[in-house]
Write a protein that holds these residues in place. Structure first.
Motif, short mmCIF file in Angstrom:
data_model
loop_
_atom_site.label_atom_id
_atom_site.label_comp_id
_atom_site.label_asym_id
_atom_site.label_seq_id
_atom_site.Cartn_x
_atom_site.Cartn_y
_atom_site.Cartn_z
N GLN A 48 -3.27 4.51 -1.84
CA GLN A 48 -4.22 3.79 -0.99
C GLN A 48 -4.46 4.49 0.35
O GLN A 48 -5.25 4.02 1.16
N PRO A 106 0.83 -1.21 0.00
CA PRO A 106 0.00 0.00 0.00
C PRO A 106 0.86 1.26 0.00
O PRO A 106 1.84 1.37 0.74
N GLY A 134 -9.86 4.66 0.67
CA GLY A 134 -8.54 5.14 1.06
C GLY A 134 -8.43 5.43 2.54
O GLY A 134 -9.36 5.96 3.16
#
Length: 328
Positions: free
Chosen positions: A218, A199, A245
């Motif tokens: 992310q 991520p 997110g």
């Protein structure tokens, strides 16, 4: 069903989580300043002698993450802060060996000053060594001195940032190593991450549009602000990402011994007792903040004592902080 990632360690549906930002020293407090001066350390250079002990304590007591900064050069004139001192990837590799539970976050790796192949390899190595606990915070950098030292164009950092993100995402795939813009299947960058893909969390704006960040990141890591400002930022990020997110901020804290002590402002945070802190953090949770990285460099109290109070009193008080706020 979405696969679990390291973001699941810090992003919970029912509560806001807490992490700790390194370095672990209260060298910006009055007592810490006197100690630093007695030891002959320059301002901004922390004492790291207890950091391993304290990180292990954090890992065992309910915190969700440890965050390390990327400060390659100690700029005594313009910045005066050595950050976490050690190279960010070497430090996170060490943290992977001494922890078992917390996410390991970078806040944030300056992508344009590193070749993306080496960044991709270092990040994948930390992810594998930690069992898939890396959250790669990334940024374009706000310290102009680093660029000329490396012969790089500071003004081109936005484009370089985008190129690095594309490169790393390709390099983490089997046979995906890009060479001169094309994939070359016979070359592999090893190890590949333990996660399907690490991520990426952007710190600041990285000279990108909001739409580009929402598509490629992310998570978002913002400077601390008031509840009103954080509410607007978190709502905008939630809308841009369809609620997918993670929204993260830091907070500079001096937790006072008197639990009823009122809040007084600090730059990027505040000085207060735990009752006021719990109230404030519940309001952050209601605003949509998923995670707070606490910085203790201004702590007037000894750090083990503060970590104990945060873990035994504050973290449990944030259970159901999101669900409770939504019900209210």
């Amino acid at each position: 069903m979405l696969k679990k990632t390291s973001l699941d360690l810090i992003r919970k549906s029912d509560r806001m989580t807490l992490g700790i930002e390194l370095p672990l020293d209260n060298d910006w407090s009055e007592a810490g300043t006197r100690k630093r001066q007695a030891e002959g350390r320059p301002f901004g250079v922390p004492d790291l002698s207890r950091q391993t002990e304290l990180v292990r304590k954090i890992d065992d007591t309910g915190f969700s993450a440890v965050w390390a900064r990327d400060v390659p050069v100690f700029d005594t004139v313009n910045m005066g802060d050595a950050g976490s001192v050690h190279d960010v990837f070497a430090l996170m590799g060490y943290l992977a060996a001494i922890t078992r539970n917390v996410a390991l976050g970078s806040a944030a790796v300056v992508l344009p000053i590193r070749h993306p192949m080496m960044t991709a390899k270092a990040a994948a190595s930390v992810d594998v060594l930690s069992g898939g606990r890396l959250i790669l915070g990334v940024a374009s950098g706000d310290r102009p001195v680093e660029y000329p030292l490396l012969g790089l164009d500071f003004d081109a950092r936005g484009e370089s940032f985008r190129d690095a993100v594309d490169y790393m995402k390709m390099a983490w795939q089997a046979g995906g190593l890009p060479v001169q813009g094309a994939r070359v299947p016979e070359y592999d960058l090893l190890p590949r991450p333990a996660q399907d893909s690490i991520p990426l969390v952007v710190a600041g704006q990285a000279r990108q549009s909001d739409d580009w960040l929402a598509e490629h990141m992310q998570g978002r890591f913002v400077y601390p602000g008031g509840v009103g400002r954080m509410t607007k930022q978190a709502e905008a990020w939630r809308d841009a990402t369809g609620g997918q997110g993670a929204f993260i901020s830091a907070f500079h804290l001096d937790l006072l011994a008197d639990p009823d002590a009122p809040q007084t402002p600090l730059r990027f945070g505040g000085r207060m007792g735990r009752h006021r802190l719990i109230d404030l953090f519940r309001r952050f949770a209601a605003a949509g903040v998923d995670h707070i990285a606490i910085n203790l460099r201004q702590s007037s109290r000894d750090l083990p004592e503060v970590l104990d109070e945060l873990s035994t009193e504050v973290i449990p008080a944030l259970a159901h902080s999101k669900s409770a706020s939504m019900a209210a």
